[in-house]
Design an enzyme around this catalytic site. Structure first.
Site, PDB file in Angstrom:
ATOM      1  CG  HIS A  84      -6.155   9.959   0.265  1.00 54.19           C
ATOM      2  ND1 HIS A  84      -6.398   8.511   0.059  1.00 54.19           N
ATOM      3  CD2 HIS A  84      -6.126  10.714  -0.706  1.00 54.19           C
ATOM      4  CE1 HIS A  84      -6.732   8.875  -1.166  1.00 54.19           C
ATOM      5  NE2 HIS A  84      -6.639  10.194  -1.738  1.00 54.19           N
TER       6      HIS A  84
ATOM      7  CG  HIS B 222      -3.775   4.309   3.316  1.00 55.56           C
ATOM      8  ND1 HIS B 222      -2.867   3.267   3.873  1.00 55.56           N
ATOM      9  CD2 HIS B 222      -4.126   5.311   4.205  1.00 55.56           C
ATOM     10  CE1 HIS B 222      -2.835   4.027   5.260  1.00 55.56           C
ATOM     11  NE2 HIS B 222      -3.411   5.016   5.384  1.00 55.56           N
TER      12      HIS B 222
ATOM     13  CG  ASP C 220      -1.294  15.157  -4.352  1.00 58.49           C
ATOM     14  OD1 ASP C 220      -2.236  14.486  -3.909  1.00 58.49           O
ATOM     15  OD2 ASP C 220      -0.718  15.138  -5.403  1.00 58.49           O
TER      16      ASP C 220
ATOM     17  CG  HIS D 261      -4.588  -0.283   4.808  1.00 60.24           C
ATOM     18  ND1 HIS D 261      -3.927   0.210   3.873  1.00 60.24           N
ATOM     19  CD2 HIS D 261      -5.700  -1.047   4.539  1.00 60.24           C
ATOM     20  CE1 HIS D 261      -4.898   0.208   2.738  1.00 60.24           C
ATOM     21  NE2 HIS D 261      -5.759  -0.781   3.040  1.00 60.24           N
TER      22      HIS D 261
ATOM     23  CB  THR E  20      -6.036   6.923  -7.896  1.00 63.30           C
ATOM     24  OG1 THR E  20      -5.308   8.101  -7.049  1.00 63.30           O
ATOM     25  CG2 THR E  20      -6.650   7.793  -8.956  1.00 63.30           C
TER      26      THR E  20
ATOM     27  CB  CYS F  36       0.941   1.248   4.357  1.00 57.57           C
ATOM     28  SG  CYS F  36      -0.782   0.827   4.897  1.00 57.57           S
TER      29      CYS F  36
ATOM     30  CB  CYS G 104      -1.122   0.062   1.267  1.00 57.18           C
ATOM     31  SG  CYS G 104      -1.832   1.618   1.509  1.00 57.18           S
TER      32      CYS G 104
ATOM     33  CG  ASN H  70     -11.249  12.275  -4.413  1.00 55.74           C
ATOM     34  OD1 ASN H  70     -12.602  13.051  -4.618  1.00 55.74           O
ATOM     35  ND2 ASN H  70     -10.246  12.772  -4.822  1.00 55.74           N
TER      36      ASN H  70
HETATM   37  P1  5GP Z   1      -7.020  10.176  -4.654  1.00 56.39           P
HETATM   38  O1  5GP Z   1      -7.282  10.453  -6.266  1.00 56.39           O
HETATM   39  O2  5GP Z   1      -7.017   8.573  -4.437  1.00 56.39           O
HETATM   40  O3  5GP Z   1      -8.029  10.747  -4.090  1.00 56.39           O
HETATM   41  O4  5GP Z   1      -5.647  10.926  -4.427  1.00 56.39           O
HETATM   42  C1  5GP Z   1      -4.517  10.335  -4.426  1.00 56.39           C
HETATM   43  C2  5GP Z   1      -3.436  11.450  -4.531  1.00 56.39           C
HETATM   44  O5  5GP Z   1      -2.200  10.871  -4.243  1.00 56.39           O
HETATM   45  C3  5GP Z   1      -3.397  12.228  -5.862  1.00 56.39           C
HETATM   46  O6  5GP Z   1      -3.701  13.554  -5.546  1.00 56.39           O
HETATM   47  C4  5GP Z   1      -1.578  11.975  -6.207  1.00 56.39           C
HETATM   48  O7  5GP Z   1      -1.224  13.000  -7.024  1.00 56.39           O
HETATM   49  C5  5GP Z   1      -1.304  11.618  -4.750  1.00 56.39           C
HETATM   50  N1  5GP Z   1       0.049  10.702  -5.057  1.00 56.39           N
HETATM   51  C6  5GP Z   1      -0.004   9.470  -5.777  1.00 56.39           C
HETATM   52  N2  5GP Z   1       1.195   8.892  -5.697  1.00 56.39           N
HETATM   53  C7  5GP Z   1       2.018   9.704  -4.716  1.00 56.39           C
HETATM   54  C8  5GP Z   1       3.275   9.635  -4.331  1.00 56.39           C
HETATM   55  O8  5GP Z   1       3.985   8.749  -4.632  1.00 56.39           O
HETATM   56  N3  5GP Z   1       3.506  10.794  -3.551  1.00 56.39           N
HETATM   57  C9  5GP Z   1       2.725  11.648  -3.084  1.00 56.39           C
HETATM   58  N4  5GP Z   1       3.148  12.646  -2.410  1.00 56.39           N
HETATM   59  N5  5GP Z   1       1.656  11.949  -3.700  1.00 56.39           N
HETATM   60  C10 5GP Z   1       1.181  10.700  -4.534  1.00 56.39           C
HETATM   61 ZN    ZN Z   2      -2.415   1.495   3.572  1.00 59.86          ZN
END
Ligand code: 5GP
Ligand code: ZN
Length: 114
Positions: free
Chosen positions: A100, A98, A30, A46, A95, A7, A4, A87
């Site tokens: 957030h 976990h 982000d 988690h 995406t 995690c 994950c 989201n």
């Molecule tokens: P979701 O689309 O799940 O609501 O948000 C996931 C967020 O995680 C996205 O805004 C994406 O830019 C961010 N993200 C994805 N991979 C990484 C990473 O490896 N490091 C950081 N700092 N952010 C990430």
């Molecule tokens: Zn996790």
């Protein structure tokens, strides 16, 4: 949880730009910001998303709002305000499975944003 991303980030196994950490939560920038300030707050436990919360998770979920307030304060967003987004699930564009919170700020934001 194995494999994950969040995690691993919250345990320091994958680098990130840390903004805040306490016993239960980790906050980091982000990687693909959509606002001048874009920080993610994750529980160290988690939990996949709001839809999968159990009663046992209610305390950590409640504390998460307070952690979000602390992070927003550290980021200097108190005065002008900020948006908090969870989201949840595929159609909402989640995406990373976990839970957030996105803290978004530093600009005037449109609403509704759907
Ligand atoms: P979701 O689309 O799940 O609501 O948000 C996931 C967020 O995680 C996205 O805004 C994406 O830019 C961010 N993200 C994805 N991979 C990484 C990473 O490896 N490091 C950081 N700092 N952010 C990430
Ligand atoms: Zn996790």
């Amino acid at each position: 949880m194995e494999d994950c991303l969040f995690c691993k980030i919250s345990q320091g196994e994958i680098p990130s730009t840390k903004v805040y950490e306490d016993d239960d939560f980790f906050a980091f920038k982000d990687i693909n910001p959509v606002a001048p300030v874009h920080v993610l707050v994750v529980p160290k436990k988690h939990i996949a998303n709001i839809a999968s919360l159990t009663e046992e998770d209610a305390a950590v979920a409640g504390k998460m709002l307070y952690a979000i307030q602390k992070v927003a304060h550290l980021l200097g967003l108190d005065k002008d305000g900020y948006r908090v987004v969870f989201n949840t699930g595929e159609k909402a564009g989640q995406t990373v499975l976990h839970m957030h919170a996105h803290i978004l700020g530093g600009k005037e934001m449109a609403w509704p944003g759907v």
